[in-house]
Design a protein around this motif. Structure first.
Motif, PDB file in Angstrom:
ATOM      1  N   UNK A  47     -15.818 121.629   5.426  1.00 44.74           N
ATOM      2  CA  UNK A  47     -15.232 121.720   6.752  1.00 44.74           C
ATOM      3  C   UNK A  47     -13.744 122.017   6.626  1.00 44.74           C
ATOM      4  N   UNK A  48     -13.023 121.883   7.728  1.00 44.05           N
ATOM      5  CA  UNK A  48     -11.592 122.190   7.740  1.00 44.05           C
ATOM      6  C   UNK A  48     -10.739 120.976   7.421  1.00 44.05           C
ATOM      7  N   UNK A  49     -11.336 119.953   6.817  1.00 41.91           N
ATOM      8  CA  UNK A  49     -10.640 118.696   6.534  1.00 41.91           C
ATOM      9  C   UNK A  49     -10.551 118.465   5.032  1.00 41.91           C
ATOM     10  N   UNK A  50      -9.604 119.135   4.362  1.00 35.38           N
ATOM     11  CA  UNK A  50      -9.514 118.969   2.909  1.00 35.38           C
ATOM     12  C   UNK A  50      -8.888 117.655   2.482  1.00 35.38           C
ATOM     13  N   UNK A  51      -8.088 117.040   3.357  1.00 29.85           N
ATOM     14  CA  UNK A  51      -7.401 115.808   2.960  1.00 29.85           C
ATOM     15  C   UNK A  51      -7.094 114.961   4.181  1.00 29.85           C
ATOM     16  N   UNK A  52      -6.890 113.676   3.957  1.00 24.52           N
ATOM     17  CA  UNK A  52      -6.581 112.754   5.043  1.00 24.52           C
ATOM     18  C   UNK A  52      -5.197 113.051   5.611  1.00 24.52           C
ATOM     19  N   UNK A  57     -22.616 144.884  13.190  1.00 24.62           N
ATOM     20  CA  UNK A  57     -23.082 145.074  14.554  1.00 24.62           C
ATOM     21  C   UNK A  57     -23.110 143.779  15.328  1.00 24.62           C
ATOM     22  N   UNK A  58     -23.000 143.902  16.638  1.00 24.93           N
ATOM     23  CA  UNK A  58     -22.970 142.733  17.487  1.00 24.93           C
ATOM     24  C   UNK A  58     -21.549 142.241  17.689  1.00 24.93           C
ATOM     25  N   UNK A  59     -21.388 141.396  18.678  1.00 25.81           N
ATOM     26  CA  UNK A  59     -20.084 140.836  19.007  1.00 25.81           C
ATOM     27  C   UNK A  59     -20.283 139.422  19.517  1.00 25.81           C
ATOM     28  N   UNK A  60     -19.253 138.610  19.358  1.00 25.79           N
ATOM     29  CA  UNK A  60     -19.302 137.220  19.792  1.00 25.79           C
ATOM     30  C   UNK A  60     -18.442 137.032  21.028  1.00 25.79           C
ATOM     31  N   UNK A  61     -18.994 136.302  21.992  1.00 26.40           N
ATOM     32  CA  UNK A  61     -18.278 135.996  23.227  1.00 26.40           C
ATOM     33  C   UNK A  61     -18.056 134.488  23.295  1.00 26.40           C
ATOM     34  N   UNK A  62     -16.843 134.112  23.655  1.00 24.73           N
ATOM     35  CA  UNK A  62     -16.527 132.692  23.750  1.00 24.73           C
ATOM     36  C   UNK A  62     -16.530 131.989  22.409  1.00 24.73           C
ATOM     37  N   UNK A  63     -16.262 132.712  21.327  1.00 25.04           N
ATOM     38  CA  UNK A  63     -16.307 132.124  19.984  1.00 25.04           C
ATOM     39  C   UNK A  63     -14.968 131.481  19.637  1.00 25.04           C
ATOM     40  N   UNK A  64     -15.001 130.568  18.668  1.00 25.92           N
ATOM     41  CA  UNK A  64     -13.800 129.875  18.248  1.00 25.92           C
ATOM     42  C   UNK A  64     -13.868 129.589  16.750  1.00 25.92           C
ATOM     43  N   UNK A  65     -12.699 129.320  16.200  1.00 27.97           N
ATOM     44  CA  UNK A  65     -12.577 128.932  14.794  1.00 27.97           C
ATOM     45  C   UNK A  65     -11.951 127.549  14.736  1.00 27.97           C
ATOM     46  N   UNK A  66     -12.591 126.658  13.971  1.00 33.24           N
ATOM     47  CA  UNK A  66     -12.046 125.328  13.755  1.00 33.24           C
ATOM     48  C   UNK A  66     -11.062 125.335  12.599  1.00 33.24           C
ATOM     49  N   UNK A  67      -9.984 124.575  12.754  1.00 33.60           N
ATOM     50  CA  UNK A  67      -8.992 124.500  11.682  1.00 33.60           C
ATOM     51  C   UNK A  67      -8.302 123.138  11.730  1.00 33.60           C
ATOM     52  N   UNK A  68      -7.667 122.776  10.636  1.00 27.70           N
ATOM     53  CA  UNK A  68      -6.737 121.654  10.597  1.00 27.70           C
ATOM     54  C   UNK A  68      -5.435 122.135   9.978  1.00 27.70           C
ATOM     55  N   UNK A  69      -4.339 121.579  10.459  1.00 27.36           N
ATOM     56  CA  UNK A  69      -3.017 121.988   9.980  1.00 27.36           C
ATOM     57  C   UNK A  69      -2.270 120.780   9.440  1.00 27.36           C
ATOM     58  N   UNK A  70      -1.525 121.006   8.379  1.00 27.58           N
ATOM     59  CA  UNK A  70      -0.704 119.981   7.735  1.00 27.58           C
ATOM     60  C   UNK A  70       0.733 120.496   7.749  1.00 27.58           C
ATOM     61  N   UNK A  74       0.205 123.768   5.611  1.00 29.98           N
ATOM     62  CA  UNK A  74      -1.119 124.207   5.174  1.00 29.98           C
ATOM     63  C   UNK A  74      -2.033 124.354   6.382  1.00 29.98           C
ATOM     64  N   UNK A  75      -2.781 125.447   6.407  1.00 27.16           N
ATOM     65  CA  UNK A  75      -3.861 125.644   7.375  1.00 27.16           C
ATOM     66  C   UNK A  75      -5.158 125.741   6.586  1.00 27.16           C
ATOM     67  N   UNK A  76      -6.154 124.965   6.963  1.00 26.73           N
ATOM     68  CA  UNK A  76      -7.495 125.108   6.393  1.00 26.73           C
ATOM     69  C   UNK A  76      -8.435 125.474   7.530  1.00 26.73           C
ATOM     70  N   UNK A  77      -9.144 126.581   7.406  1.00 22.41           N
ATOM     71  CA  UNK A  77     -10.050 127.013   8.462  1.00 22.41           C
ATOM     72  C   UNK A  77     -11.496 126.777   8.039  1.00 22.41           C
ATOM     73  N   UNK A  78     -12.306 126.448   9.009  1.00 24.29           N
ATOM     74  CA  UNK A  78     -13.749 126.376   8.817  1.00 24.29           C
ATOM     75  C   UNK A  78     -14.315 127.774   9.014  1.00 24.29           C
TER      76      UNK A  78
END
Length: 383
Positions: free
Chosen positions: A55-60, A23-36, A87-91
């Motif tokens: 977090x979304x930062x598995x490696x340098x 139940x419920x909904x999110x407005x203006x929500x986002x997902x953080x990610x890093x891509x390699x 690679x995509x890593x999502x938070x």
């Protein structure tokens, strides 16, 4: 309340009114990610779903040279070879490391959500991750890789979004939580909730619920490793007199206590207590069978994958090895080409983070063979 967003984190906006399972909904929500690496149809993509606190930062990488939480595992020439794979890593949705969660601002009030954030489930985390990879132009992943809580959200992703991935790596995951791990996480949540400075979620930055968060994190740290490792690392070694807290009855006396204190203090000011509560609760509530309207074994056998690697550690007390064996057997029963690897690492549930010598080779082998084609035996192979 603050969010703790790595500097190179990018964002995908979720659709307005993103619905949540309970139940419920999110407005203006986002997902953080890093891509390699590039994200296009010419490149095979691996999605990494993380544990509770990552977090979304598995490696340098060039945009953020800080070591990541899986630095030894991911990068050029490493087991997850970024010269070969994008690679995509999502938070996780609900976290405080870039994705919308209780520490984020509720656009309807201009104030942090705190406990007004809707009830969060692992399925919501999976749905948000699925939306993210599709928004990035990836229709089918070469592999979805989940560790710990991410092993759960990976299974939810595969069950709720059939065909989204050709293969799967599940590391120290489970189809649901067992009573012992529920008890540990319940005590962690209780420690936070009973800290008067938590203030029913309305804590202030200058009145942070430090004692509750420290106790919660120490409980987690104690359970993430094995009793054997604690004994081998610390034995009954005592602190030097000058390192003991002065005039504190029943204060720290042993080296292991000092270790827990130092590690916990490093963590607590980088994680929102309310996000900790929401994510922890979602782990305990998750059940793959309930997610699919069936049993966990039936849900696993219904997944259509070319191949899977399932890994666990014999000393893991939070997600015991029998839970990874259940995943392997369930996927195999549905026709997935499964390789099951039981490791003897002394480092318990946290082994996947630190024991690269044991985890790296099977992952590298799978990605170089089983992830591309059904080259491994169609029967369940013990490691």
């Amino acid at each position: 309340m603050r969010e703790f967003i790595p500097p190179a984190t990018r964002f995908v906006d979720l659709p307005d009114g993103f619905p949540l399972r309970r139940g419920g909904a999110l407005h203006g929500a986002r997902i953080g990610y890093e891509a390699y690496g590039p994200l296009d149809s010419a490149h095979d993509v691996i999605l990494i779903l993380t544990g509770l606190s990552a977090d979304a930062h598995p490696a340098s990488h060039p945009d953020d040279p800080r070591p990541g939480w899986w630095e030894a595992m991911l990068g050029p020439g490493r087991p997850i070879d970024t010269d070969r794979w994008s690679v995509i890593c999502v938070n996780s949705l609900g976290s405080c490391k870039g994705s919308t969660g209780p520490a984020s601002v509720d656009p309807s009030t201009g104030e942090p959500y705190r406990l007004d954030f809707p009830d969060l489930t692992v399925e919501d985390i999976a749905d948000a991750a699925a939306y993210t990879v599709r928004a990035l132009g990836v229709e089918r992943l070469a592999c979805v890789l989940g560790v710990s809580m991410g092993g759960m959200s990976s299974l939810a992703l595969l069950a709720r979004h059939p065909g989204i991935a050709r293969s799967h790596i599940n590391i120290s995951g489970a189809v649901h939580s067992l009573p012992f791990s529920i008890a540990i996480r319940s005590l962690q949540r209780e420690a936070i909730r009973h800290d008067p400075l938590w203030n029913r979620g309305g804590y202030q930055e200058d009145r942070f619920p430090l004692h509750g968060m420290l106790a919660a994190r120490k409980l987690g740290l104690a359970a993430y490793r094995s009793a054997r490792e604690w004994e081998e690392r610390f034995g009954r070694a005592r602190l030097n007199a000058q390192h003991r807290p002065a005039a504190e009855p029943f204060g720290m006396e042993f080296e292991v206590e000092n270790y827990l204190e130092l590690r916990a203090r490093r963590f607590v000011h980088e994680f929102d207590p309310n996000s900790y509560l929401y994510l922890s609760h979602s782990i305990d509530q998750f059940d793959l069978g309930e997610c699919c309207g069936s049993t966990p074994d039936a849900a696993l056998s219904a997944m259509r994958l070319d191949s899977a690697l399932v890994m666990g550690v014999e000393t893991d007390i939070l997600f015991p090895l029998r839970q990874q064996r259940q995943i392997a057997e369930g996927l195999s029963a549905g026709g997935t080409d499964v390789h099951f690897t039981a490791l003897e690492s002394v480092q318990g549930h946290d082994a996947f983070l630190v024991d690269t010598d044991r985890f790296g080779p099977p992952i590298a082998k799978f990605l170089s063979s089983g992830c591309n084609q059904p080259a491994w035996s169609s029967a369940l192979n013990p490691g």
